[in-house]
Design a protein around this motif. Structure first.
Motif, PDB file in Angstrom:
ATOM      1  N   MET A   1      38.147  15.572  -3.120  1.00 32.15           N
ATOM      2  CA  MET A   1      37.963  17.025  -3.066  1.00 32.15           C
ATOM      3  C   MET A   1      36.518  17.350  -3.439  1.00 32.15           C
ATOM      4  O   MET A   1      35.977  16.798  -4.395  1.00 32.15           O
ATOM      5  CB  MET A   1      38.948  17.652  -4.063  1.00 32.15           C
ATOM      6  N   LEU A   2      35.910  18.229  -2.637  1.00 37.15           N
ATOM      7  CA  LEU A   2      34.563  18.688  -2.978  1.00 37.15           C
ATOM      8  C   LEU A   2      34.643  20.150  -3.399  1.00 37.15           C
ATOM      9  O   LEU A   2      35.295  20.958  -2.735  1.00 37.15           O
ATOM     10  CB  LEU A   2      33.629  18.553  -1.779  1.00 37.15           C
ATOM     11  N   ILE A   3      33.970  20.476  -4.476  1.00 37.01           N
ATOM     12  CA  ILE A   3      34.000  21.854  -4.976  1.00 37.01           C
ATOM     13  C   ILE A   3      32.618  22.445  -4.760  1.00 37.01           C
ATOM     14  O   ILE A   3      31.630  21.958  -5.322  1.00 37.01           O
ATOM     15  CB  ILE A   3      34.372  21.862  -6.468  1.00 37.01           C
ATOM     16  N   VAL A   4      32.533  23.458  -3.909  1.00 30.45           N
ATOM     17  CA  VAL A   4      31.250  24.093  -3.621  1.00 30.45           C
ATOM     18  C   VAL A   4      31.096  25.272  -4.569  1.00 30.45           C
ATOM     19  O   VAL A   4      31.932  26.182  -4.603  1.00 30.45           O
ATOM     20  CB  VAL A   4      31.194  24.576  -2.155  1.00 30.45           C
ATOM     21  N   MET A   5      30.022  25.258  -5.363  1.00 29.49           N
ATOM     22  CA  MET A   5      29.777  26.340  -6.314  1.00 29.49           C
ATOM     23  C   MET A   5      29.079  27.504  -5.597  1.00 29.49           C
ATOM     24  O   MET A   5      28.392  27.311  -4.598  1.00 29.49           O
ATOM     25  CB  MET A   5      28.898  25.841  -7.475  1.00 29.49           C
ATOM     26  N   ASP A  44      42.527  10.671  -9.066  1.00 30.94           N
ATOM     27  CA  ASP A  44      43.797  11.099  -8.477  1.00 30.94           C
ATOM     28  C   ASP A  44      43.827  12.622  -8.369  1.00 30.94           C
ATOM     29  O   ASP A  44      44.326  13.329  -9.247  1.00 30.94           O
ATOM     30  CB  ASP A  44      44.965  10.589  -9.342  1.00 30.94           C
ATOM     31  N   VAL A  45      43.253  13.131  -7.238  1.00 28.65           N
ATOM     32  CA  VAL A  45      43.125  14.584  -7.089  1.00 28.65           C
ATOM     33  C   VAL A  45      44.452  15.247  -6.715  1.00 28.65           C
ATOM     34  O   VAL A  45      44.570  16.466  -6.729  1.00 28.65           O
ATOM     35  CB  VAL A  45      42.055  14.963  -6.030  1.00 28.65           C
ATOM     36  N   HIS A  46      45.466  14.413  -6.405  1.00 27.09           N
ATOM     37  CA  HIS A  46      46.735  15.002  -5.946  1.00 27.09           C
ATOM     38  C   HIS A  46      47.425  15.819  -7.039  1.00 27.09           C
ATOM     39  O   HIS A  46      48.173  16.742  -6.756  1.00 27.09           O
ATOM     40  CB  HIS A  46      47.675  13.897  -5.450  1.00 27.09           C
ATOM     41  N   SER A  47      47.122  15.460  -8.271  1.00 30.40           N
ATOM     42  CA  SER A  47      47.784  16.156  -9.386  1.00 30.40           C
ATOM     43  C   SER A  47      47.117  17.507  -9.682  1.00 30.40           C
ATOM     44  O   SER A  47      47.581  18.263 -10.525  1.00 30.40           O
ATOM     45  CB  SER A  47      47.727  15.270 -10.641  1.00 30.40           C
ATOM     46  N   VAL A  48      46.013  17.793  -8.969  1.00 33.30           N
ATOM     47  CA  VAL A  48      45.267  19.022  -9.271  1.00 33.30           C
ATOM     48  C   VAL A  48      45.496  20.043  -8.156  1.00 33.30           C
ATOM     49  O   VAL A  48      45.293  19.742  -6.976  1.00 33.30           O
ATOM     50  CB  VAL A  48      43.749  18.693  -9.359  1.00 33.30           C
ATOM     51  N   THR A  49      45.908  21.247  -8.508  1.00 33.16           N
ATOM     52  CA  THR A  49      46.159  22.251  -7.468  1.00 33.16           C
ATOM     53  C   THR A  49      44.864  22.971  -7.094  1.00 33.16           C
ATOM     54  O   THR A  49      43.972  23.141  -7.930  1.00 33.16           O
ATOM     55  CB  THR A  49      47.184  23.311  -7.930  1.00 33.16           C
ATOM     56  N   ARG A  50      44.785  23.386  -5.850  1.00 26.05           N
ATOM     57  CA  ARG A  50      43.611  24.126  -5.359  1.00 26.05           C
ATOM     58  C   ARG A  50      43.400  25.398  -6.177  1.00 26.05           C
ATOM     59  O   ARG A  50      42.295  25.727  -6.574  1.00 26.05           O
ATOM     60  CB  ARG A  50      43.840  24.547  -3.896  1.00 26.05           C
ATOM     61  N   SER A  52      44.158  26.140  -9.152  1.00 28.08           N
ATOM     62  CA  SER A  52      43.657  25.991 -10.523  1.00 28.08           C
ATOM     63  C   SER A  52      42.146  25.742 -10.524  1.00 28.08           C
ATOM     64  O   SER A  52      41.458  26.092 -11.481  1.00 28.08           O
ATOM     65  CB  SER A  52      44.394  24.866 -11.254  1.00 28.08           C
ATOM     66  N   ILE A  53      41.625  25.179  -9.468  1.00 32.54           N
ATOM     67  CA  ILE A  53      40.169  24.951  -9.379  1.00 32.54           C
ATOM     68  C   ILE A  53      39.486  26.242  -8.929  1.00 32.54           C
ATOM     69  O   ILE A  53      38.440  26.644  -9.471  1.00 32.54           O
ATOM     70  CB  ILE A  53      39.858  23.807  -8.386  1.00 32.54           C
ATOM     71  N   LEU A  54      40.089  26.911  -7.948  1.00 36.87           N
ATOM     72  CA  LEU A  54      39.483  28.149  -7.441  1.00 36.87           C
ATOM     73  C   LEU A  54      39.407  29.227  -8.531  1.00 36.87           C
ATOM     74  O   LEU A  54      38.568  30.127  -8.468  1.00 36.87           O
ATOM     75  CB  LEU A  54      40.289  28.675  -6.238  1.00 36.87           C
ATOM     76  N   ALA A  55      40.275  29.099  -9.527  1.00 37.10           N
ATOM     77  CA  ALA A  55      40.290  30.094 -10.606  1.00 37.10           C
ATOM     78  C   ALA A  55      39.118  29.919 -11.563  1.00 37.10           C
ATOM     79  O   ALA A  55      38.820  30.809 -12.360  1.00 37.10           O
ATOM     80  CB  ALA A  55      41.607  29.974 -11.373  1.00 37.10           C
ATOM     81  N   LEU A  56      38.428  28.771 -11.496  1.00 41.34           N
ATOM     82  CA  LEU A  56      37.332  28.528 -12.452  1.00 41.34           C
ATOM     83  C   LEU A  56      36.108  29.371 -12.086  1.00 41.34           C
ATOM     84  O   LEU A  56      35.834  29.600 -10.898  1.00 41.34           O
ATOM     85  CB  LEU A  56      36.962  27.033 -12.459  1.00 41.34           C
ATOM     86  N   GLU A  57      35.366  29.806 -13.100  1.00 42.62           N
ATOM     87  CA  GLU A  57      34.178  30.644 -12.899  1.00 42.62           C
ATOM     88  C   GLU A  57      33.146  29.910 -12.041  1.00 42.62           C
ATOM     89  O   GLU A  57      32.859  28.739 -12.278  1.00 42.62           O
ATOM     90  CB  GLU A  57      33.498  30.946 -14.246  1.00 42.62           C
ATOM     91  N   GLY A  58      32.593  30.606 -11.048  1.00 41.19           N
ATOM     92  CA  GLY A  58      31.464  30.066 -10.281  1.00 41.19           C
ATOM     93  C   GLY A  58      31.863  29.270  -9.051  1.00 41.19           C
ATOM     94  O   GLY A  58      31.019  28.889  -8.253  1.00 41.19           O
ATOM     95  N   PRO A  64      38.647  20.033   1.274  1.00 45.16           N
ATOM     96  CA  PRO A  64      39.428  18.802   1.177  1.00 45.16           C
ATOM     97  C   PRO A  64      38.738  17.747   2.046  1.00 45.16           C
ATOM     98  O   PRO A  64      38.158  18.078   3.085  1.00 45.16           O
ATOM     99  CB  PRO A  64      40.790  19.192   1.759  1.00 45.16           C
ATOM    100  N   ILE A  65      38.741  16.514   1.637  1.00 43.53           N
ATOM    101  CA  ILE A  65      38.036  15.483   2.404  1.00 43.53           C
ATOM    102  C   ILE A  65      39.022  14.850   3.374  1.00 43.53           C
ATOM    103  O   ILE A  65      40.020  14.266   2.964  1.00 43.53           O
ATOM    104  CB  ILE A  65      37.460  14.403   1.466  1.00 43.53           C
TER     105      ILE A  65
END
Ligand code: PEP
Ligand code: MN
Length: 362
Positions: A1-5, A44-50, A52-58, A64-65
């Motif tokens: 997973m790539l997170i674009v700030m 293991d990115v499968h345990s992480v929901t989208r 919960s990441i999108l909710a982070l500041e910035g 998804p790769i």
């Protein structure tokens, strides 16, 4: 997973995302582009929901790769990786050419070949001290003694040296003596070796396995980068096909394809790809025309007497002609053949870089 700030994301927000990933047991790798930061989440990115990441500041978005490699992918880093060897770079606009014998056979032949390829415009010296040979009865290389000869050739010519490590145990010695650690086709999926090279503080030249897909090759590169070494140069050296007239079949399409998929530089070995010296020039020219960042070419002062791969080795004279052709093709593409950066001379005539090189310390 790539997170674009987001473009305006602050350092505190970036650190917040990194900490959050680490708390979930993931590794975070940062790519700082001109406009925004991209964070590669590895593990293991499968345990992480989208969500919960999108909710982070910035955080702006998540990519998804689709393919299995991450850190070596263009999604993670959109600008080309340039591997810095000090006196020359691999990648970017210049074409870098490593040339020399298949194997380090002895001092005189290596020094004379090194001098000849340097004169013809090579920007690196190749030569195997540890040799992976198909037959146990073939010349197996000079090992540690060969590394010392390469170091001497480097001191005389200023050419950075690329040479192979065949085992994890050899990596430290090769990294100490050479400028680039070569991992050969037969070892592309030796994961212990990839990981050890990933811990080394020298760039790695990773050859494509003789029956490897592009994805397997890029995943092998991913091992090295994930272990902490971002300086990987890919080398296409031909793959096994039904063709019997050539040693291998050069996969030219791998060059533009790898450039689409990955930010890593890619060079081509037309010697092992063809097995015949007369085919080396045409395939080298085609490789540069297809966008390769350089070449790894076998050249021998006297191919007829070579202990290894004489039939596919160019004479210094033919190598000189090839360099002239490469210069023309590079220029037609708005590129140029790399030149060694001039090194300040020390009092004993050696370049300052080679005089202080760890390669000369023993
Ligand atoms: C080499 O370049 O010395 C070599 C052994 O090549 P490959 O690993 O591509 O067969
Ligand atoms: Mn060879």
């Amino acid at each position: 997973m790539l997170i674009v700030m987001k473009a305006q994301a602050t350092d505190v927000e970036v650190t917040g995302v990194v900490n959050s990933l680490q708390e979930r047991g993931l590794e975070a790798h940062l790519s700082r582009g001109k406009e925004r930061v991209v964070i590669g989440a590895v593990g293991d990115v499968h345990s992480v929901t989208r969500s919960s990441i999108l909710a982070l500041e910035g955080v702006e978005r998540i990519i998804p790769i689709a393919h299995p490699f991450k850190l070596v992918s263009r999604n993670f880093k959109n600008h080309d990786t340039v591997v810095d060897l000090g006196v020359v770079q691999v990648g970017g606009n210049a074409i870098t050419v490593f040339a020399g014998p298949c194997a380090v056979e002895g001092r005189d032949v290596v020094l004379s070949t090194a001098a000849a390829v340097a004169k013809a415009g090579a920007t690196g010296l190749r030569g195997g001290a540890f040799k992976p040979r198909t037959s146990p009865y073939s010349f197996q290389g000079l090992g540690s003694a060969g590394l010392k000869i390469l170091a001497e050739a480097r001191a005389l010519t200023g050419l950075p040296v690329v040479t192979e490590a065949m085992t994890p145990q050899q990596v430290a010695e090769v990294a100490d003596k050479a400028d680039v650690i070569q991992l050969g086709a037969r070892n592309m999926q030796n994961y212990d070796l990839l990981q050890e090279a990933g811990h080394a503080r020298k760039p790695v030249l990773l050859k494509r396995g003789m029956s490897s897909t592009i994805d397997e090759w890029l995943l092998a590169a991913e091992y090295i980068v994930a272990a902490g070494n971002p300086n990987v140069i890919l080398c296409e050296r031909g793959i096994r096909t039904f063709s019997q007239r050539t040693r291998n079949t050069l996969d030219l399409s791998a060059i533009p394809l790898v450039k689409e998929l990955s930010h890593l530089p890619i060079i081509v070995d037309p010697s092992h790809a063809t097995g015949h010296w007369s085919l080396v020039g045409p395939m080298a020219r085609a490789a540069i025309a297809a966008g390769a960042d350089g070449l790894l070419v076998e050249v021998h002062a006297d191919p007829a007497t070579a202990l290894c791969d004489g039939g596919q080795s160019l004479t210094p004279e033919n190598f000189g002609h090839l360099m002239e052709d490469i210069e023309l093709i590079a220029r037609a593409q708005g590129r140029q053949v790399a030149r060694l950066k001039p090194q300040p001379q020390s009092t004993d005539g050696l370049t300052a870089a080679s005089a202080t090189s760890p390669a000369l310390q023993d």
